[in-house]
Design a protein around this motif. Structure first.
Motif, PDB file in Angstrom:
ATOM      1  N   ILE A   1     -32.177 -60.722 109.902  1.00  0.00           N
ATOM      2  CA  ILE A   1     -32.496 -61.272 110.854  1.00  0.00           C
ATOM      3  C   ILE A   1     -33.564 -61.128 111.747  1.00  0.00           C
ATOM      4  O   ILE A   1     -34.697 -62.485 112.117  1.00  0.00           O
ATOM      5  CB  ILE A   1     -30.931 -61.582 112.337  1.00  0.00           C
ATOM      6  N   TYR A   2     -33.890 -60.111 112.073  1.00  0.00           N
ATOM      7  CA  TYR A   2     -35.360 -59.447 112.477  1.00  0.00           C
ATOM      8  C   TYR A   2     -36.518 -60.741 111.966  1.00  0.00           C
ATOM      9  O   TYR A   2     -37.327 -60.450 112.801  1.00  0.00           O
ATOM     10  CB  TYR A   2     -35.207 -57.986 112.713  1.00  0.00           C
ATOM     11  N   VAL A   3     -36.746 -60.462 110.267  1.00  0.00           N
ATOM     12  CA  VAL A   3     -37.530 -61.235 109.502  1.00  0.00           C
ATOM     13  C   VAL A   3     -37.362 -62.595 110.067  1.00  0.00           C
ATOM     14  O   VAL A   3     -38.287 -62.611 110.362  1.00  0.00           O
ATOM     15  CB  VAL A   3     -37.306 -60.241 107.846  1.00  0.00           C
TER      16      VAL A   3
ATOM     17  N   VAL B   1     -39.548 -67.360 112.637  1.00  0.00           N
ATOM     18  CA  VAL B   1     -39.082 -68.302 113.483  1.00  0.00           C
ATOM     19  C   VAL B   1     -40.357 -68.391 115.121  1.00  0.00           C
ATOM     20  O   VAL B   1     -41.444 -69.143 115.015  1.00  0.00           O
ATOM     21  CB  VAL B   1     -37.644 -68.701 113.729  1.00  0.00           C
ATOM     22  N   TRP B   2     -39.509 -67.376 115.628  1.00  0.00           N
ATOM     23  CA  TRP B   2     -40.274 -67.320 116.936  1.00  0.00           C
ATOM     24  C   TRP B   2     -41.732 -66.490 117.005  1.00  0.00           C
ATOM     25  O   TRP B   2     -42.552 -66.751 118.442  1.00  0.00           O
ATOM     26  CB  TRP B   2     -39.410 -67.228 118.490  1.00  0.00           C
ATOM     27  N   GLY B   3     -41.930 -65.756 116.271  1.00  0.00           N
ATOM     28  CA  GLY B   3     -42.722 -64.464 116.526  1.00  0.00           C
ATOM     29  C   GLY B   3     -42.388 -63.672 118.117  1.00  0.00           C
ATOM     30  O   GLY B   3     -41.422 -63.449 118.592  1.00  0.00           O
ATOM     31  N   GLU B   4     -43.537 -63.423 117.973  1.00  0.00           N
ATOM     32  CA  GLU B   4     -43.129 -61.842 118.980  1.00  0.00           C
ATOM     33  C   GLU B   4     -43.974 -61.791 120.767  1.00  0.00           C
ATOM     34  O   GLU B   4     -45.547 -62.236 120.096  1.00  0.00           O
ATOM     35  CB  GLU B   4     -43.296 -60.060 118.475  1.00  0.00           C
ATOM     36  N   GLN B   5     -43.423 -61.725 121.548  1.00  0.00           N
ATOM     37  CA  GLN B   5     -44.074 -61.770 122.778  1.00  0.00           C
ATOM     38  C   GLN B   5     -43.812 -60.745 123.210  1.00  0.00           C
ATOM     39  O   GLN B   5     -42.348 -60.574 123.626  1.00  0.00           O
ATOM     40  CB  GLN B   5     -43.593 -63.322 123.683  1.00  0.00           C
ATOM     41  N   TYR B   6     -44.675 -60.095 123.916  1.00  0.00           N
ATOM     42  CA  TYR B   6     -44.544 -58.822 124.784  1.00  0.00           C
ATOM     43  C   TYR B   6     -45.956 -58.583 126.054  1.00  0.00           C
ATOM     44  O   TYR B   6     -47.320 -59.269 125.532  1.00  0.00           O
ATOM     45  CB  TYR B   6     -44.574 -57.466 123.948  1.00  0.00           C
ATOM     46  N   ILE B   7     -45.799 -57.810 126.675  1.00  0.00           N
ATOM     47  CA  ILE B   7     -46.921 -57.821 127.613  1.00  0.00           C
ATOM     48  C   ILE B   7     -47.238 -55.850 127.179  1.00  0.00           C
ATOM     49  O   ILE B   7     -46.577 -55.260 127.119  1.00  0.00           O
ATOM     50  CB  ILE B   7     -46.390 -57.600 129.352  1.00  0.00           C
ATOM     51  N   PRO B   8     -48.825 -55.802 126.811  1.00  0.00           N
ATOM     52  CA  PRO B   8     -49.247 -55.102 126.213  1.00  0.00           C
ATOM     53  C   PRO B   8     -49.186 -54.041 127.491  1.00  0.00           C
ATOM     54  O   PRO B   8     -49.293 -54.223 129.063  1.00  0.00           O
ATOM     55  CB  PRO B   8     -50.858 -55.090 126.446  1.00  0.00           C
TER      56      PRO B   8
ATOM     57  N   PHE C   1     -44.894 -65.552 106.929  1.00  0.00           N
ATOM     58  CA  PHE C   1     -43.681 -64.858 106.267  1.00  0.00           C
ATOM     59  C   PHE C   1     -43.383 -63.688 105.286  1.00  0.00           C
ATOM     60  O   PHE C   1     -42.979 -63.141 106.061  1.00  0.00           O
ATOM     61  CB  PHE C   1     -42.949 -66.037 105.387  1.00  0.00           C
ATOM     62  N   LEU C   2     -44.989 -63.766 105.361  1.00  0.00           N
ATOM     63  CA  LEU C   2     -45.543 -62.303 104.239  1.00  0.00           C
ATOM     64  C   LEU C   2     -45.120 -61.495 105.037  1.00  0.00           C
ATOM     65  O   LEU C   2     -45.043 -60.093 104.773  1.00  0.00           O
ATOM     66  CB  LEU C   2     -45.993 -62.351 102.678  1.00  0.00           C
ATOM     67  N   ALA C   3     -45.762 -61.321 106.466  1.00  0.00           N
ATOM     68  CA  ALA C   3     -46.761 -60.971 107.180  1.00  0.00           C
ATOM     69  C   ALA C   3     -45.240 -60.509 107.936  1.00  0.00           C
ATOM     70  O   ALA C   3     -45.098 -59.031 108.570  1.00  0.00           O
ATOM     71  CB  ALA C   3     -47.288 -61.149 107.885  1.00  0.00           C
TER      72      ALA C   3
ATOM     73  N   GLY D   1     -41.199 -56.909 110.384  1.00  0.00           N
ATOM     74  CA  GLY D   1     -39.161 -57.267 111.216  1.00  0.00           C
ATOM     75  C   GLY D   1     -38.335 -56.333 110.192  1.00  0.00           C
ATOM     76  O   GLY D   1     -37.465 -55.335 111.052  1.00  0.00           O
ATOM     77  N   VAL D   2     -38.396 -55.712 109.495  1.00  0.00           N
ATOM     78  CA  VAL D   2     -37.993 -54.247 108.980  1.00  0.00           C
ATOM     79  C   VAL D   2     -38.174 -53.378 110.141  1.00  0.00           C
ATOM     80  O   VAL D   2     -37.374 -52.102 110.126  1.00  0.00           O
ATOM     81  CB  VAL D   2     -38.182 -54.190 106.947  1.00  0.00           C
ATOM     82  N   SER D   3     -39.773 -52.910 109.913  1.00  0.00           N
ATOM     83  CA  SER D   3     -40.370 -51.655 110.665  1.00  0.00           C
ATOM     84  C   SER D   3     -39.561 -52.326 112.532  1.00  0.00           C
ATOM     85  O   SER D   3     -39.300 -50.697 112.798  1.00  0.00           O
ATOM     86  CB  SER D   3     -41.391 -51.833 111.004  1.00  0.00           C
ATOM     87  N   HIS D   4     -39.014 -53.188 112.722  1.00  0.00           N
ATOM     88  CA  HIS D   4     -38.287 -53.526 114.189  1.00  0.00           C
ATOM     89  C   HIS D   4     -37.296 -53.283 113.751  1.00  0.00           C
ATOM     90  O   HIS D   4     -36.541 -52.372 114.875  1.00  0.00           O
ATOM     91  CB  HIS D   4     -38.148 -55.106 114.721  1.00  0.00           C
ATOM     92  N   GLY D   5     -36.860 -53.525 113.158  1.00  0.00           N
ATOM     93  CA  GLY D   5     -34.890 -53.471 112.693  1.00  0.00           C
ATOM     94  C   GLY D   5     -34.819 -51.716 112.288  1.00  0.00           C
ATOM     95  O   GLY D   5     -33.736 -51.013 112.886  1.00  0.00           O
TER      96      GLY D   5
END
Length: 466
Positions: A133-135, A140-147, A340-342, A347-351
């Motif tokens: 799911i995280y992958v 699909v949505w990417g990642e959004q954050y404030i540095p 997809f490959l990236a 995703g695994v690292s985040h999980g």
């Protein structure tokens, strides 16, 4: 009411996916090793069920399913689900089956290593599901954050943080030499475990030594908060027909004082308002309640130097009728898109990071505050947003999947981890525990789990009443 229904639907859908796939893991390895699975149910079915492939109407419609060895169904008690594996002591406590001669297609007839795979099958599926799911979320949505490095306005701190040495406006850079890259809830965990925090104050870099007794739960529940990003008290918009509009407030106004007290951020506003709410909660007359709803504000019109003094009366539910400027209005979030490959290693690292954070936080469960934070389905349901949002739904489902995997692998009888513990002991000692021992262990485990469920339901009821 609509928000409650939407949260409930998300909860049911999420748990249904997790339970079916968890039990499907046990089912897969059972079938792989030719072990008979007698029942596969979503939700529990004491006394009756909502649906079963053994129902007369179903077998009439689908006669070819009549002799299927596995009964598939849906129970009425939405506390999980189960597979009933032949020749195994589980939640059903079917001791009569264990008194019969061992059959080749039973769980107990298989070697210990095969039984071990059957028991860890659910946990493995939940863990892999969360990573998948995280992958896909990143793909699909990417990642959004404030540095963190962009947060030039710094942070605002409460009294506890100021005693440690923090000051309003401090910009945090690193903990124990590790750079803080993103602003999110894990910052609290990082600070609570840190020995040193590096920050910038007024253009000067400095390091604070942290106390050894930092408690993340206390940091999170403190009011005012331990630390929050500085968000200026600027009005983003004013709702029509509200006290704010009637008083003359408009978009771009900045509140600089309230009831004679200077303020510059929305956190300042919340602190002053909380004191009013505390007086209201302590009990007061209707006349005093009306007085507490009256505000005197000093506003900079359009953010310029000119100020106006405004008087207004809050609504009966203490609303002013303004939309606040948000953190996203102060800083432009960074959007990272993944191919997809990236997305796979990211995703695994985040999980793995989410799981390690969850495991780290479990130590608080054995504290008084931690025990109070335990919740049942009401608490879990409130994790979901009040409007349907697929991104939030899948992120929450992934987190629950990791939580379910970890909790199930704990070495507690009646959980998968309890069965794994006994199987590992059998493989080491080269002899299985007696059926009587397994029955008693299962009973003890079920009592412990029921006790935890009672505590969780009690906490939810207390929170609801308060």
């Amino acid at each position: 009411m609509d928000a409650i229904i939407i949260k409930a639907l998300q909860l049911v859908l999420s748990l249904s996916i997790l339970v079916v796939l968890h039990e499907g893991g046990h089912f897969f390895f059972s079938k792989l090793f030719h072990v008979k699975v007698e029942k596969f149910f979503l939700f529990f079915d004491p006394y009756f069920h909502l649906f079963s492939t053994k129902d007369k109407w179903f077998t009439r419609l689908f006669p070819k399913c009549k002799n299927n060895e596995t009964e598939y169904g849906i129970g009425w008690l939405p506390f999980g689900g189960y597979v009933k594996i032949a020749g195994m002591i589980n939640e059903s406590l079917d001791t009569e089956q264990m008194k019969r001669p061992v059959q080749s297609w039973e769980f107990r007839a298989k070697p210990a290593w095969q039984r071990l795979f059957i028991m860890i099958g659910g946990v493995v599926v939940n863990f892999l599901l969360a990573l998948f799911i995280y992958v896909m979320v990143l793909f699909v949505w990417g990642e959004q954050y404030i540095p963190m490095k962009d947060m030039k306005l710094g942070f605002q701190f409460n009294e506890q943080a100021e005693k440690i040495g923090f000051r309003d406006g401090d910009i945090l850079y690193a903990v124990d030499g590790k750079e803080l890259k993103k602003w999110n809830g894990s910052i609290y965990r990082d600070i609570s475990k840190a020995h040193e925090v590096t920050l910038r104050r007024g253009g000067t870099e400095m390091t604070l030594t942290m106390p050894k007794d930092m408690n993340m739960l206390e940091m999170l529940k403190s009011n005012p908060p331990f630390m929050v990003p500085v968000v200026p008290s600027v009005v983003d918009s004013v709702m029509a027909g509200t006290p704010a509009e009637k008083a003359g407030m408009s978009k771009g106004d900045r509140i600089v004082a309230m009831d004679g007290k200077p303020m510059s951020t929305w956190t300042d506003f919340d602190i002053i308002m909380q004191k009013r709410m505390d007086k209201l909660a302590a009990g007061c007359s209707h006349e005093d309640s009306v007085k507490l709803r009256r505000l005197t504000l000093v506003c900079q019109k359009g953010g310029a130097g000119q100020t106006d003094t405004l008087s207004l009366e809050l609504t009966p539910d203490y609303k002013m009728g303004v939309v606040r400027q948000s953190l996203a209005d102060c800083y432009k979030p960074v959007q990272m898109d993944y191919g997809f490959l990236a997305s796979i290693p990211a995703g695994v690292s985040h999980g793995v990071d989410v799981l390690s954070g969850y495991v780290s936080d479990l130590k608080y469960l054995f504290t008084a505050d931690g025990a109070k934070s335990v919740g049942s389905f009401i608490t879990i349901g409130n994790i979901f947003p009040s409007t349907w949002n697929w991104l939030a739904f899948w992120e929450t489902t992934a987190f629950l999947s990791l939580m379910l995997a970890f909790m199930n692998i704990l070495p507690i009888p009646a959980l998968d981890g309890g069965h794994v513990l006994f199987l590992v002991a059998e493989m080491i000692l080269r002899r299985p525990p007696s059926d009587k021992f397994l029955e008693r262990a299962q009973m003890v485990g079920m009592v412990l789990i029921m006790g935890l469920m009672v505590l969780a339901c009690h906490n939810d009821i207390v929170r609801f009443l308060l």
